[in-house]
Design a protein around this motif. Sequence first.
Motif, PDB file in Angstrom:
ATOM      1  N   LYS A 175      12.014  39.495  11.087  1.00 27.67           N
ATOM      2  CA  LYS A 175      12.186  39.284  11.939  1.00 27.67           C
ATOM      3  C   LYS A 175      13.329  38.521  12.147  1.00 27.67           C
ATOM      4  O   LYS A 175      13.897  39.436  13.413  1.00 27.67           O
ATOM      5  CB  LYS A 175      11.136  37.828  11.660  1.00 27.67           C
TER       6      LYS A 175
ATOM      7  N   ASP B  98       9.882  35.541  -0.360  1.00 23.92           N
ATOM      8  CA  ASP B  98       9.942  35.929   0.443  1.00 23.92           C
ATOM      9  C   ASP B  98      10.951  34.773   1.604  1.00 23.92           C
ATOM     10  O   ASP B  98       9.994  34.038   2.292  1.00 23.92           O
ATOM     11  CB  ASP B  98       8.242  36.300   1.149  1.00 23.92           C
TER      12      ASP B  98
ATOM     13  N   GLY C 132       7.932  42.901   7.694  1.00 24.81           N
ATOM     14  CA  GLY C 132       8.211  42.025   6.222  1.00 24.81           C
ATOM     15  C   GLY C 132       7.202  42.826   5.262  1.00 24.81           C
ATOM     16  O   GLY C 132       7.470  42.410   4.119  1.00 24.81           O
ATOM     17  N   SER C 133       5.703  42.953   5.909  1.00 25.16           N
ATOM     18  CA  SER C 133       4.650  44.100   4.563  1.00 25.16           C
ATOM     19  C   SER C 133       5.666  45.124   3.505  1.00 25.16           C
ATOM     20  O   SER C 133       5.008  44.706   2.484  1.00 25.16           O
ATOM     21  CB  SER C 133       4.045  44.536   5.236  1.00 25.16           C
TER      22      SER C 133
END
Length: 461
Positions: A289, A260, A120-121
């Motif tokens: 995720k 996001d 995700g980052s």
Amino acid sequence: MNQPVLPNSLEGRDVAVHLHSQTNPRQMEENGPIVITRGEGIRVYDAAGKPYIDAMAGLWCASLGFANERLAAAASRQYAELGFYHTFFQRTLPGATELAEKLVDLTGMTGGKAYFATSGSEANETMVKLAWVYHTVRGKPTKRKVIARDRAFHGSTIAAASMCGLGFMHREFGLPLPGFLHTLCPDAYRGMLEGEDEAAFVERLARELESLILREGADSIAAFIAEPIHAGGGIILPPAGYFPRIQQILKKYDILFLDDEIVCGFGRTGEWFGKDTVGASPDMMALAKGLSSAYFPISAVVLAPAIYEAVKEFNKAGGNFGHGFTNSGHPVGVAVALEAIAIYEEMNIVEHVRAMGARLRGHFERIGRASPIVGQVRGAGLMLGIELVADKASRTPFDPHLQVGMAFDRIAYGNGLVARCMGDVLGFSPPLIVTESDVDEIAERCETSLHQLERQLGCLP
Ligand SMILES: Cc1ncc(COP(=O)(O)O)c(C=O)c1O
């Protein structure tokens, strides 16, 4: 947990060599780790064989539970056929093409493109870099700053951590980096002033954003990043009209909106994506995720056509897009993600989450009405929060030193329920495969744990 940690046990060996994320080192040395050995549906088992319902789906991610055989089989088939290849230098893989098509279609980013990463980052950082290319190509290279919000969580790499609006992500590292700014969090329960209604609160947040933009100079701001519903910041569903109003301002000052969706995406909020729960229309979306139910580290950015056109224009003289991760579009990651999405579609994920979410919320609201310490039940779909307060009428929080949320987590854990406190907000984000009886069991264990906590605090009638 409170036994001495024997040096030659697994726990002792782990303490000796393993630095853990988001863990206090001293407590780890004193108590040792909790060892989880296997999963089954929505449950995980510790080394002693005790089962726990993980009502956080791990880290908001194991949407299909902890041992899904179809995902395992999809990974295994792909490993046997092609265990690695990359997507640099004009290579592609059939699964990567198919997944990109699927993501562009599901997100409604018509004519857009999907870019693959592994966390995700990385997806969030990729969006920032793409925003910089976009403005540079349009003759506005000074548009570099990014505005995020207080209590946001966007990841742990340097720019992603800078975009977080949580002090614990900054304090050891001298972050945020210059150029990463924060505006108010749309938490109506805590943020509304006396006499203010939600509409007036939204207007104040919008004006606050606009003054930040004007103070910094609109020609210095590239993008605004937001989770549709704050996850790690305490499950904060913004008031109605928040995103449309914020987006008016972003448009006025030519600022991109980065969405996001790392927690909210893939059904979590009762829509395929959180943007549809909150009425937002992003220029780019970060997915991770639930994309693979976290069975493989894969993430993606879905970008609007104009962003792609900017990358193409920048490189028109022959250069390559100067970005990429070894495992971007990893064949096993895309195979697992395609299988996860196929399962979500077969189980009609949106309808299922709405039904199970409404049932869980109904339980929590009933529990909350009866409890002297439940201030608010909030969220959407299967992303729900319970805020604990010392006084319901005045919304007075508990003294933070009491660590009431943490005490709940400990009690719930003893009762075989994994929840996750964020301060005094209890988070629930169970695997999306929960059934009616699972939901009832989560609520029952939550209620029992809350009663124990109330007794401990001396506030049960
Ligand atoms: C909303 C949100 N964005 C980004 C991230 C970072 O994802 P990762 O840990 O895969 O880098 C997280 C992780 O929890 C998250 O909750």
